[in-house]
Design a protein around this motif. Structure first.
Motif, PDB file in Angstrom:
ATOM      1  N   PRO A 335       0.809  -1.071  -0.102  1.00 50.58           N
ATOM      2  CA  PRO A 335      -0.150   0.111   0.113  1.00 50.58           C
ATOM      3  C   PRO A 335       0.641   1.176  -0.082  1.00 50.58           C
ATOM      4  O   PRO A 335       1.952   1.260   0.606  1.00 50.58           O
ATOM      5  CB  PRO A 335      -0.942   0.083   1.139  1.00 50.58           C
ATOM      6  N   LEU A 336       0.208   2.252  -0.541  1.00 48.23           N
ATOM      7  CA  LEU A 336       0.844   3.633  -0.550  1.00 48.23           C
ATOM      8  C   LEU A 336       0.861   4.247   1.016  1.00 48.23           C
ATOM      9  O   LEU A 336       0.017   3.920   1.700  1.00 48.23           O
ATOM     10  CB  LEU A 336       0.322   4.663  -1.443  1.00 48.23           C
ATOM     11  N   THR A 337       1.785   4.942   1.196  1.00 48.37           N
ATOM     12  CA  THR A 337       1.872   5.341   2.567  1.00 48.37           C
ATOM     13  C   THR A 337       2.349   7.001   2.474  1.00 48.37           C
ATOM     14  O   THR A 337       2.958   7.630   1.580  1.00 48.37           O
ATOM     15  CB  THR A 337       2.974   4.820   3.504  1.00 48.37           C
ATOM     16  N   ILE A 338       1.549   7.870   3.227  1.00 44.60           N
ATOM     17  CA  ILE A 338       1.787   9.267   3.159  1.00 44.60           C
ATOM     18  C   ILE A 338       2.362   9.595   4.581  1.00 44.60           C
ATOM     19  O   ILE A 338       1.785   9.347   5.879  1.00 44.60           O
ATOM     20  CB  ILE A 338       0.364  10.195   3.086  1.00 44.60           C
ATOM     21  N   GLU A 339       3.531  10.293   4.543  1.00 44.65           N
ATOM     22  CA  GLU A 339       4.094  10.453   5.579  1.00 44.65           C
ATOM     23  C   GLU A 339       4.748  11.954   5.638  1.00 44.65           C
ATOM     24  O   GLU A 339       5.166  12.577   4.759  1.00 44.65           O
ATOM     25  CB  GLU A 339       5.456   9.323   5.732  1.00 44.65           C
ATOM     26  N   GLY A 340       4.620  12.777   6.620  1.00 45.22           N
ATOM     27  CA  GLY A 340       4.945  14.011   6.742  1.00 45.22           C
ATOM     28  C   GLY A 340       4.088  15.174   5.703  1.00 45.22           C
ATOM     29  O   GLY A 340       4.853  15.923   5.181  1.00 45.22           O
ATOM     30  N   GLY A 341       3.018  14.449   5.285  1.00 43.01           N
ATOM     31  CA  GLY A 341       2.373  15.230   4.244  1.00 43.01           C
ATOM     32  C   GLY A 341       2.719  15.004   2.829  1.00 43.01           C
ATOM     33  O   GLY A 341       2.490  15.830   1.955  1.00 43.01           O
ATOM     34  N   THR A 342       3.584  14.366   2.714  1.00 43.23           N
ATOM     35  CA  THR A 342       4.012  14.020   1.282  1.00 43.23           C
ATOM     36  C   THR A 342       3.887  12.427   1.072  1.00 43.23           C
ATOM     37  O   THR A 342       3.770  11.461   1.734  1.00 43.23           O
ATOM     38  CB  THR A 342       5.656  14.172   1.319  1.00 43.23           C
ATOM     39  N   LEU A 343       3.834  12.316  -0.447  1.00 45.67           N
ATOM     40  CA  LEU A 343       3.668  10.919  -1.074  1.00 45.67           C
ATOM     41  C   LEU A 343       4.969  10.867  -2.010  1.00 45.67           C
ATOM     42  O   LEU A 343       4.970  11.670  -3.061  1.00 45.67           O
ATOM     43  CB  LEU A 343       2.242  10.965  -1.635  1.00 45.67           C
ATOM     44  N   ARG A 344       5.583   9.870  -1.773  1.00 47.35           N
ATOM     45  CA  ARG A 344       7.022   9.576  -2.875  1.00 47.35           C
ATOM     46  C   ARG A 344       6.168   8.717  -4.083  1.00 47.35           C
ATOM     47  O   ARG A 344       5.634   7.809  -3.962  1.00 47.35           O
ATOM     48  CB  ARG A 344       7.782   8.726  -2.018  1.00 47.35           C
ATOM     49  N   ILE A 345       6.939   8.899  -5.262  1.00 49.46           N
ATOM     50  CA  ILE A 345       6.791   7.865  -6.486  1.00 49.46           C
ATOM     51  C   ILE A 345       7.262   6.675  -5.975  1.00 49.46           C
ATOM     52  O   ILE A 345       8.048   6.585  -4.958  1.00 49.46           O
ATOM     53  CB  ILE A 345       7.621   8.454  -7.752  1.00 49.46           C
ATOM     54  N   ARG A 346       7.074   5.551  -6.545  1.00 47.79           N
ATOM     55  CA  ARG A 346       7.738   4.292  -6.471  1.00 47.79           C
ATOM     56  C   ARG A 346       8.827   4.174  -7.207  1.00 47.79           C
ATOM     57  O   ARG A 346       9.055   4.521  -8.337  1.00 47.79           O
ATOM     58  CB  ARG A 346       6.557   3.234  -6.882  1.00 47.79           C
ATOM     59  N   GLU A 347      10.055   3.649  -6.567  1.00 46.73           N
ATOM     60  CA  GLU A 347      11.226   3.394  -7.031  1.00 46.73           C
ATOM     61  C   GLU A 347      11.194   2.245  -7.991  1.00 46.73           C
ATOM     62  O   GLU A 347      10.215   1.374  -7.998  1.00 46.73           O
ATOM     63  CB  GLU A 347      12.317   3.306  -6.158  1.00 46.73           C
ATOM     64  N   GLY A 348      12.245   2.035  -9.188  1.00 50.29           N
ATOM     65  CA  GLY A 348      12.351   0.930 -10.141  1.00 50.29           C
ATOM     66  C   GLY A 348      11.662   1.323 -11.028  1.00 50.29           C
ATOM     67  O   GLY A 348      11.390   2.576 -11.506  1.00 50.29           O
ATOM     68  N   ALA A 349      11.728   0.254 -12.294  1.00 46.92           N
ATOM     69  CA  ALA A 349      11.073   0.732 -13.727  1.00 46.92           C
ATOM     70  C   ALA A 349       9.597   0.689 -13.460  1.00 46.92           C
ATOM     71  O   ALA A 349       9.058  -0.020 -12.798  1.00 46.92           O
ATOM     72  CB  ALA A 349      11.921  -0.599 -14.426  1.00 46.92           C
ATOM     73  N   GLY A 350       9.243   1.455 -14.689  1.00 50.60           N
ATOM     74  CA  GLY A 350       7.933   1.778 -14.808  1.00 50.60           C
ATOM     75  C   GLY A 350       7.034   2.311 -13.628  1.00 50.60           C
ATOM     76  O   GLY A 350       7.757   3.634 -13.062  1.00 50.60           O
ATOM     77  N   LEU A 351       6.054   2.112 -13.395  1.00 49.96           N
ATOM     78  CA  LEU A 351       5.097   2.923 -12.424  1.00 49.96           C
ATOM     79  C   LEU A 351       5.231   2.189 -10.970  1.00 49.96           C
ATOM     80  O   LEU A 351       4.854   2.972 -10.071  1.00 49.96           O
ATOM     81  CB  LEU A 351       3.697   3.017 -12.744  1.00 49.96           C
ATOM     82  N   GLY A 352       5.814   1.073 -10.718  1.00 46.66           N
ATOM     83  CA  GLY A 352       6.014   0.393  -9.797  1.00 46.66           C
ATOM     84  C   GLY A 352       4.694  -0.226  -9.284  1.00 46.66           C
ATOM     85  O   GLY A 352       4.348  -0.568  -8.143  1.00 46.66           O
ATOM     86  N   VAL A 353       3.660  -0.447 -10.050  1.00 45.83           N
ATOM     87  CA  VAL A 353       2.386  -0.996  -9.720  1.00 45.83           C
ATOM     88  C   VAL A 353       2.620  -2.575  -9.566  1.00 45.83           C
ATOM     89  O   VAL A 353       3.017  -3.435 -10.482  1.00 45.83           O
ATOM     90  CB  VAL A 353       1.415  -1.228 -10.919  1.00 45.83           C
ATOM     91  N   ASP A 354       2.261  -2.974  -8.343  1.00 48.78           N
ATOM     92  CA  ASP A 354       2.362  -4.453  -8.010  1.00 48.78           C
ATOM     93  C   ASP A 354       0.861  -4.821  -7.458  1.00 48.78           C
ATOM     94  O   ASP A 354       0.699  -4.665  -6.268  1.00 48.78           O
ATOM     95  CB  ASP A 354       3.443  -4.975  -7.143  1.00 48.78           C
ATOM     96  N   VAL A 355      -0.095  -5.571  -8.240  1.00 48.43           N
ATOM     97  CA  VAL A 355      -1.302  -5.821  -7.845  1.00 48.43           C
ATOM     98  C   VAL A 355      -1.139  -7.293  -7.039  1.00 48.43           C
ATOM     99  O   VAL A 355      -0.609  -8.425  -7.748  1.00 48.43           O
ATOM    100  CB  VAL A 355      -2.449  -5.950  -9.116  1.00 48.43           C
TER     101      VAL A 355
END
Length: 367
Positions: A335-355
Protein backbone atom coordinates in the motif's frame (compact mmCIF):
# COMPACT_ATOMS: atom_id res chain seq x y z
CA UNK A 1 7.90 -5.23 -28.95
CA UNK A 2 4.24 -5.24 -29.91
CA UNK A 3 0.94 -5.01 -28.06
CA UNK A 4 -0.69 -8.45 -28.06
CA UNK A 5 -3.44 -8.17 -25.44
CA UNK A 6 -5.43 -5.53 -23.57
CA UNK A 7 -7.42 -6.40 -20.43
CA UNK A 8 -10.18 -4.37 -18.78
CA UNK A 9 -11.03 -5.93 -15.42
CA UNK A 10 -13.89 -4.40 -13.40
CA UNK A 11 -13.44 -4.36 -9.63
CA UNK A 12 -15.35 -2.87 -6.70
CA UNK A 13 -14.02 -1.81 -3.29
CA UNK A 14 -16.32 -0.09 -0.75
CA UNK A 15 -15.54 3.25 0.84
CA UNK A 16 -15.46 3.50 4.62
CA UNK A 17 -17.94 6.37 4.33
CA UNK A 18 -19.80 7.93 1.40
CA UNK A 19 -17.96 10.74 -0.39
CA UNK A 20 -20.52 13.50 -1.00
CA UNK A 21 -20.25 16.59 -3.19
CA UNK A 22 -22.47 18.83 -5.31
CA UNK A 23 -22.60 16.63 -8.42
CA UNK A 24 -23.13 13.29 -6.67
CA UNK A 25 -21.85 10.87 -4.08
CA UNK A 26 -19.73 7.71 -4.16
CA UNK A 27 -20.19 4.67 -1.92
CA UNK A 28 -18.03 2.14 -3.79
CA UNK A 29 -14.96 2.42 -6.00
CA UNK A 30 -16.40 0.70 -9.09
CA UNK A 31 -13.20 1.02 -11.12
CA UNK A 32 -11.52 -0.82 -13.98
CA UNK A 33 -8.02 -2.30 -13.89
CA UNK A 34 -6.43 -1.90 -17.33
CA UNK A 35 -3.53 -4.11 -18.38
CA UNK A 36 -1.64 -3.92 -21.68
CA UNK A 37 0.51 -6.96 -22.56
CA UNK A 38 3.41 -7.18 -25.03
CA UNK A 39 4.94 -10.07 -26.93
CA UNK A 40 8.11 -9.68 -24.86
CA UNK A 41 6.31 -10.38 -21.59
CA UNK A 42 6.07 -6.82 -20.28
CA UNK A 43 2.73 -5.71 -18.88
CA UNK A 44 1.65 -2.12 -18.25
CA UNK A 45 -0.99 -1.38 -15.61
CA UNK A 46 -3.30 1.55 -14.88
CA UNK A 47 -6.69 2.28 -13.34
CA UNK A 48 -9.81 3.82 -14.91
CA UNK A 49 -12.26 5.41 -12.42
CA UNK A 50 -15.65 6.05 -14.09
CA UNK A 51 -17.54 9.20 -13.14
CA UNK A 52 -20.94 9.01 -14.87
CA UNK A 53 -22.18 12.27 -13.33
CA UNK A 54 -19.21 14.16 -14.78
CA UNK A 55 -18.05 12.46 -17.99
CA UNK A 56 -20.79 9.91 -18.67
CA UNK A 57 -18.54 6.87 -18.32
CA UNK A 58 -19.57 3.85 -16.27
CA UNK A 59 -17.65 0.77 -15.25
CA UNK A 60 -19.56 -1.22 -17.88
CA UNK A 61 -18.93 1.34 -20.63
CA UNK A 62 -15.19 1.46 -19.92
CA UNK A 63 -14.90 -2.32 -20.13
CA UNK A 64 -16.97 -2.39 -23.31
CA UNK A 65 -15.12 0.36 -25.17
CA UNK A 66 -11.72 -1.13 -24.32
CA UNK A 67 -12.71 -4.72 -25.14
CA UNK A 68 -14.73 -4.03 -28.28
CA UNK A 69 -13.15 -0.91 -29.79
CA UNK A 70 -9.81 0.14 -28.36
CA UNK A 71 -8.09 -3.24 -27.98
CA UNK A 72 -8.72 -4.41 -31.58
CA UNK A 73 -7.47 -1.04 -32.87
CA UNK A 74 -4.12 -1.06 -31.09
CA UNK A 75 -3.12 -4.72 -31.22
CA UNK A 76 0.08 -5.06 -33.22
CA UNK A 77 1.29 -1.52 -32.49
CA UNK A 78 4.31 -0.89 -30.29
CA UNK A 79 4.19 1.04 -27.00
CA UNK A 80 6.43 3.67 -28.63
CA UNK A 81 3.75 4.46 -31.22
CA UNK A 82 1.76 6.59 -28.77
CA UNK A 83 0.66 9.07 -31.45
CA UNK A 84 -0.64 6.25 -33.59
CA UNK A 85 -2.44 4.80 -30.58
CA UNK A 86 -4.07 8.14 -29.76
CA UNK A 87 -5.02 8.66 -33.39
CA UNK A 88 -7.03 5.46 -33.20
CA UNK A 89 -8.48 6.05 -29.72
CA UNK A 90 -9.55 9.58 -30.59
CA UNK A 91 -11.73 8.34 -33.42
CA UNK A 92 -14.14 7.42 -30.62
CA UNK A 93 -15.70 10.48 -28.98
CA UNK A 94 -15.44 10.91 -25.20
CA UNK A 95 -14.39 8.02 -22.94
CA UNK A 96 -11.58 10.01 -21.28
CA UNK A 97 -10.88 7.63 -18.38
CA UNK A 98 -10.69 4.60 -20.67
CA UNK A 99 -8.28 6.39 -23.02
CA UNK A 100 -6.18 7.71 -20.14
CA UNK A 101 -5.73 4.27 -18.61
CA UNK A 102 -4.55 2.77 -21.89
CA UNK A 103 -2.08 5.64 -22.32
CA UNK A 104 -0.64 5.29 -18.80
CA UNK A 105 -0.31 1.51 -19.17
CA UNK A 106 1.78 2.11 -22.29
CA UNK A 107 4.05 4.51 -20.40
CA UNK A 108 4.39 1.86 -17.69
CA UNK A 109 5.67 -0.56 -20.34
CA UNK A 110 8.13 2.02 -21.67
CA UNK A 111 9.51 2.62 -18.19
CA UNK A 112 9.97 -1.09 -17.61
CA UNK A 113 11.65 -1.53 -20.99
CA UNK A 114 14.02 1.37 -20.29
CA UNK A 115 14.67 0.26 -16.72
CA UNK A 116 13.56 3.68 -15.47
CA UNK A 117 10.71 5.08 -13.36
CA UNK A 118 7.98 6.61 -15.52
CA UNK A 119 8.35 9.81 -13.52
CA UNK A 120 11.94 10.00 -14.73
CA UNK A 121 10.91 9.53 -18.34
CA UNK A 122 8.31 12.29 -17.97
CA UNK A 123 10.67 14.84 -16.45
CA UNK A 124 12.21 13.63 -13.19
CA UNK A 125 11.89 16.89 -11.26
CA UNK A 126 11.46 15.39 -7.77
CA UNK A 127 10.65 12.08 -6.10
CA UNK A 128 7.62 13.18 -4.06
CA UNK A 129 4.72 15.61 -3.79
CA UNK A 130 3.04 17.39 -0.95
CA UNK A 131 -0.51 16.11 -0.45
CA UNK A 132 -3.83 17.90 -0.11
CA UNK A 133 -6.91 16.15 1.28
CA UNK A 134 -10.50 16.50 0.11
CA UNK A 135 -13.17 17.16 2.75
CA UNK A 136 -16.65 16.24 1.49
CA UNK A 137 -20.16 17.26 2.54
CA UNK A 138 -20.94 16.55 6.20
CA UNK A 139 -22.03 18.46 9.28
CA UNK A 140 -19.48 21.15 10.07
CA UNK A 141 -18.17 19.49 13.22
CA UNK A 142 -17.54 16.25 11.30
CA UNK A 143 -15.69 18.11 8.53
CA UNK A 144 -13.48 19.81 11.10
CA UNK A 145 -12.84 16.56 12.96
CA UNK A 146 -11.82 14.81 9.73
CA UNK A 147 -9.42 17.58 8.74
CA UNK A 148 -7.78 17.57 12.16
CA UNK A 149 -7.47 13.76 12.10
CA UNK A 150 -5.86 13.82 8.66
CA UNK A 151 -3.47 16.59 9.70
CA UNK A 152 -2.44 14.85 12.92
CA UNK A 153 -2.15 11.38 11.35
CA UNK A 154 -0.52 12.12 8.00
CA UNK A 155 0.96 15.60 8.38
CA UNK A 156 -1.26 16.99 5.61
CA UNK A 157 -1.80 20.74 5.95
CA UNK A 158 -3.69 21.59 2.75
CA UNK A 159 -7.39 20.84 2.36
CA UNK A 160 -9.80 21.02 -0.56
CA UNK A 161 -13.31 21.68 0.73
CA UNK A 162 -16.31 20.54 -1.26
CA UNK A 163 -18.91 23.31 -1.50
CA UNK A 164 -21.99 23.92 -3.63
CA UNK A 165 -24.78 23.11 -1.18
CA UNK A 166 -28.06 25.00 -0.98
CA UNK A 167 -28.22 27.38 0.73
CA UNK A 168 -24.57 28.35 0.39
CA UNK A 169 -24.40 29.56 3.99
CA UNK A 170 -23.65 26.03 5.27
CA UNK A 171 -20.50 25.89 3.15
CA UNK A 172 -19.36 29.36 4.20
CA UNK A 173 -19.77 28.42 7.85
CA UNK A 174 -17.90 25.13 7.31
CA UNK A 175 -14.96 26.88 5.63
CA UNK A 176 -14.82 29.43 8.42
CA UNK A 177 -14.81 26.68 11.04
CA UNK A 178 -12.05 24.83 9.17
CA UNK A 179 -9.90 27.95 8.98
CA UNK A 180 -10.35 28.58 12.70
CA UNK A 181 -9.51 24.98 13.61
CA UNK A 182 -6.57 24.57 11.21
CA UNK A 183 -5.01 27.96 11.77
CA UNK A 184 -3.80 30.66 9.38
CA UNK A 185 -0.93 28.65 7.87
CA UNK A 186 -3.04 25.75 6.55
CA UNK A 187 -3.82 25.70 2.84
CA UNK A 188 -7.55 25.92 2.10
CA UNK A 189 -9.38 25.96 -1.22
CA UNK A 190 -12.91 25.20 -2.39
CA UNK A 191 -14.50 23.10 -5.13
CA UNK A 192 -18.16 23.60 -6.03
CA UNK A 193 -18.60 20.88 -8.68
CA UNK A 194 -20.93 23.31 -10.49
CA UNK A 195 -23.35 23.46 -7.54
CA UNK A 196 -23.91 27.22 -7.35
CA UNK A 197 -25.02 29.91 -9.76
CA UNK A 198 -22.58 32.68 -10.62
CA UNK A 199 -24.32 35.12 -8.28
CA UNK A 200 -24.37 32.61 -5.40
CA UNK A 201 -20.68 31.96 -6.00
CA UNK A 202 -19.89 35.68 -5.94
CA UNK A 203 -21.75 36.18 -2.65
CA UNK A 204 -20.05 33.17 -1.08
CA UNK A 205 -16.60 34.33 -2.17
CA UNK A 206 -17.23 37.80 -0.75
CA UNK A 207 -18.22 36.28 2.58
CA UNK A 208 -15.07 34.13 2.58
CA UNK A 209 -12.73 36.91 1.47
CA UNK A 210 -10.95 36.95 4.85
CA UNK A 211 -10.22 33.18 4.88
CA UNK A 212 -7.15 33.29 2.65
CA UNK A 213 -8.42 30.76 0.10
CA UNK A 214 -5.77 29.53 -2.32
CA UNK A 215 -8.14 28.61 -5.18
CA UNK A 216 -11.80 28.31 -6.11
CA UNK A 217 -12.76 25.50 -8.47
CA UNK A 218 -15.79 24.94 -10.72
CA UNK A 219 -18.23 26.86 -8.56
CA UNK A 220 -20.78 27.16 -11.36
CA UNK A 221 -21.34 25.33 -14.67
CA UNK A 222 -19.15 26.07 -17.69
CA UNK A 223 -22.33 26.30 -19.77
CA UNK A 224 -23.23 29.46 -17.86
CA UNK A 225 -20.81 31.24 -20.19
CA UNK A 226 -21.49 34.89 -19.43
CA UNK A 227 -22.17 34.32 -15.73
CA UNK A 228 -18.95 32.40 -15.30
CA UNK A 229 -16.88 35.03 -17.08
CA UNK A 230 -18.50 37.69 -14.89
CA UNK A 231 -17.67 35.64 -11.79
CA UNK A 232 -14.05 34.92 -12.70
CA UNK A 233 -13.41 38.55 -13.60
CA UNK A 234 -14.23 39.59 -10.04
CA UNK A 235 -12.98 36.48 -8.18
CA UNK A 236 -10.52 37.44 -5.44
CA UNK A 237 -8.72 34.09 -5.83
CA UNK A 238 -7.52 32.12 -8.89
CA UNK A 239 -10.37 30.16 -10.46
CA UNK A 240 -9.59 26.56 -11.44
CA UNK A 241 -11.19 24.86 -14.45
CA UNK A 242 -11.51 21.13 -13.80
CA UNK A 243 -14.30 19.10 -15.43
CA UNK A 244 -14.85 21.98 -17.87
CA UNK A 245 -11.32 21.51 -19.25
CA UNK A 246 -10.94 17.81 -20.05
CA UNK A 247 -8.65 18.24 -23.07
CA UNK A 248 -6.25 20.79 -24.51
CA UNK A 249 -8.86 22.50 -26.70
CA UNK A 250 -11.16 23.03 -23.73
CA UNK A 251 -8.26 24.43 -21.72
CA UNK A 252 -7.73 27.00 -24.47
CA UNK A 253 -11.43 27.86 -24.48
CA UNK A 254 -11.70 28.33 -20.72
CA UNK A 255 -8.51 30.35 -20.33
CA UNK A 256 -8.75 32.62 -23.36
CA UNK A 257 -12.48 33.09 -22.83
CA UNK A 258 -11.91 34.39 -19.31
CA UNK A 259 -13.75 31.53 -17.63
CA UNK A 260 -10.75 30.32 -15.59
CA UNK A 261 -7.32 31.45 -14.46
CA UNK A 262 -5.83 28.05 -13.45
CA UNK A 263 -6.22 24.42 -14.52
CA UNK A 264 -6.62 21.10 -12.69
CA UNK A 265 -4.71 18.25 -14.34
CA UNK A 266 -6.05 14.76 -13.70
CA UNK A 267 -4.06 11.85 -15.10
CA UNK A 268 -7.18 9.70 -14.70
CA UNK A 269 -8.77 11.92 -17.35
CA UNK A 270 -5.89 12.81 -19.68
CA UNK A 271 -3.29 10.11 -19.03
CA UNK A 272 0.35 11.14 -19.26
CA UNK A 273 0.55 12.13 -22.92
CA UNK A 274 -2.37 14.56 -22.99
CA UNK A 275 -1.59 15.79 -19.47
CA UNK A 276 1.83 16.92 -20.67
CA UNK A 277 0.19 18.82 -23.52
CA UNK A 278 -2.11 20.56 -21.07
CA UNK A 279 0.74 21.30 -18.67
CA UNK A 280 2.98 22.81 -21.36
CA UNK A 281 0.05 24.79 -22.71
CA UNK A 282 -0.53 26.26 -19.24
CA UNK A 283 3.15 27.05 -18.85
CA UNK A 284 3.12 28.85 -22.19
CA UNK A 285 0.12 30.91 -21.18
CA UNK A 286 1.51 31.65 -17.72
CA UNK A 287 -1.25 30.03 -15.66
CA UNK A 288 -0.93 27.78 -12.63
CA UNK A 289 -1.93 24.12 -12.37
CA UNK A 290 -2.84 21.74 -9.57
CA UNK A 291 -2.80 17.96 -9.66
CA UNK A 292 -6.41 16.89 -9.19
CA UNK A 293 -7.95 13.57 -8.23
CA UNK A 294 -10.85 11.64 -9.73
CA UNK A 295 -11.42 9.81 -6.43
CA UNK A 296 -8.66 7.47 -7.59
CA UNK A 297 -7.61 4.30 -5.86
CA UNK A 298 -3.98 3.69 -5.03
CA UNK A 299 -3.03 2.69 -8.58
CA UNK A 300 -4.53 5.90 -9.95
CA UNK A 301 -2.86 7.89 -7.19
CA UNK A 302 0.48 6.29 -8.05
CA UNK A 303 0.00 7.53 -11.60
CA UNK A 304 -0.93 11.04 -10.44
CA UNK A 305 2.11 11.43 -8.18
CA UNK A 306 4.39 10.04 -10.89
CA UNK A 307 3.25 12.77 -13.26
CA UNK A 308 3.08 15.57 -10.72
CA UNK A 309 6.52 14.87 -9.26
CA UNK A 310 8.00 14.72 -12.76
CA UNK A 311 7.31 18.39 -13.47
CA UNK A 312 8.33 21.56 -11.66
CA UNK A 313 5.07 23.37 -12.41
CA UNK A 314 2.83 20.42 -11.49
CA UNK A 315 4.58 19.91 -8.14
CA UNK A 316 4.42 23.54 -7.03
CA UNK A 317 1.16 23.04 -5.12
CA UNK A 318 0.09 20.03 -3.04
CA UNK A 319 -1.62 17.38 -5.16
CA UNK A 320 -4.96 15.74 -4.39
CA UNK A 321 -3.44 12.37 -3.59
CA UNK A 322 -5.23 11.06 -0.51
CA UNK A 323 -8.72 9.96 -1.57
CA UNK A 324 -7.65 6.33 -1.31
CA UNK A 325 -7.53 6.76 2.47
CA UNK A 326 -11.32 6.51 2.47
CA UNK A 327 -11.33 3.08 0.76
CA UNK A 328 -11.67 -0.08 2.82
CA UNK A 329 -8.90 -1.81 0.84
CA UNK A 330 -6.98 -1.59 -2.43
CA UNK A 331 -5.33 -3.81 -5.02
CA UNK A 332 -1.67 -2.96 -4.41
CA UNK A 333 0.46 -5.59 -2.74
CA UNK A 334 2.38 -2.80 -1.00
CA UNK A 335 0.00 0.00 0.00
CA UNK A 336 0.92 3.64 -0.50
CA UNK A 337 1.93 5.57 2.58
CA UNK A 338 1.67 9.30 3.22
CA UNK A 339 4.30 10.53 5.66
CA UNK A 340 5.02 14.07 6.75
CA UNK A 341 2.34 15.32 4.40
CA UNK A 342 4.10 13.93 1.31
CA UNK A 343 3.73 10.96 -1.02
CA UNK A 344 6.73 9.49 -2.83
CA UNK A 345 6.84 7.93 -6.27
CA UNK A 346 7.66 4.25 -6.46
CA UNK A 347 11.29 3.41 -7.14
CA UNK A 348 12.23 0.97 -9.85
CA UNK A 349 11.24 0.58 -13.48
CA UNK A 350 7.85 1.71 -14.77
CA UNK A 351 5.14 2.89 -12.42
CA UNK A 352 5.92 0.34 -9.72
CA UNK A 353 2.42 -1.16 -9.75
CA UNK A 354 2.33 -4.58 -8.08
CA UNK A 355 -1.21 -5.91 -7.88
CA UNK A 356 -1.97 -8.47 -5.18
CA UNK A 357 -3.54 -11.46 -7.01
CA UNK A 358 -5.62 -12.44 -3.97
CA UNK A 359 -7.07 -8.95 -3.65
CA UNK A 360 -7.85 -8.79 -7.35
CA UNK A 361 -9.58 -12.17 -7.16
CA UNK A 362 -11.62 -10.94 -4.20
CA UNK A 363 -12.80 -7.66 -5.68
CA UNK A 364 -13.06 -8.27 -9.41
CA UNK A 365 -16.61 -8.24 -10.75
CA UNK A 366 -16.35 -10.34 -13.92
CA UNK A 367 -16.02 -13.74 -12.23
Amino acid sequence: MKIVKVEAIPFAIPYTKPLRFASGEVHTADHVLVRVHTDEGLMGTAEAPPRPYTYGETQESIVAVIDKIFAPQILGLTPLEREAVHDKLDRTVGNPAAKAAVDMALWDILGQAAGMPVSGLLGGYTDRMRVSHMVGFAPTDEMVAEALRIRDTYGITTFKVKVGRQPYRADVDACRALREALGPDAGLYIDGNRGWTASESARALREMADLGLTFAEELCPADDVLGRRWLVAQSPVPFIADESATRAAEVTRELLGGSATAISIKTARTGFTASQRVLHQCEGLGVEVVMGNQIDGQIGTLCAVAFGAAHRTASRYPGELSNFLDMEDDLLAEPLTIEGGTLRIREGAGLGVDVDPAKLARYRQDR
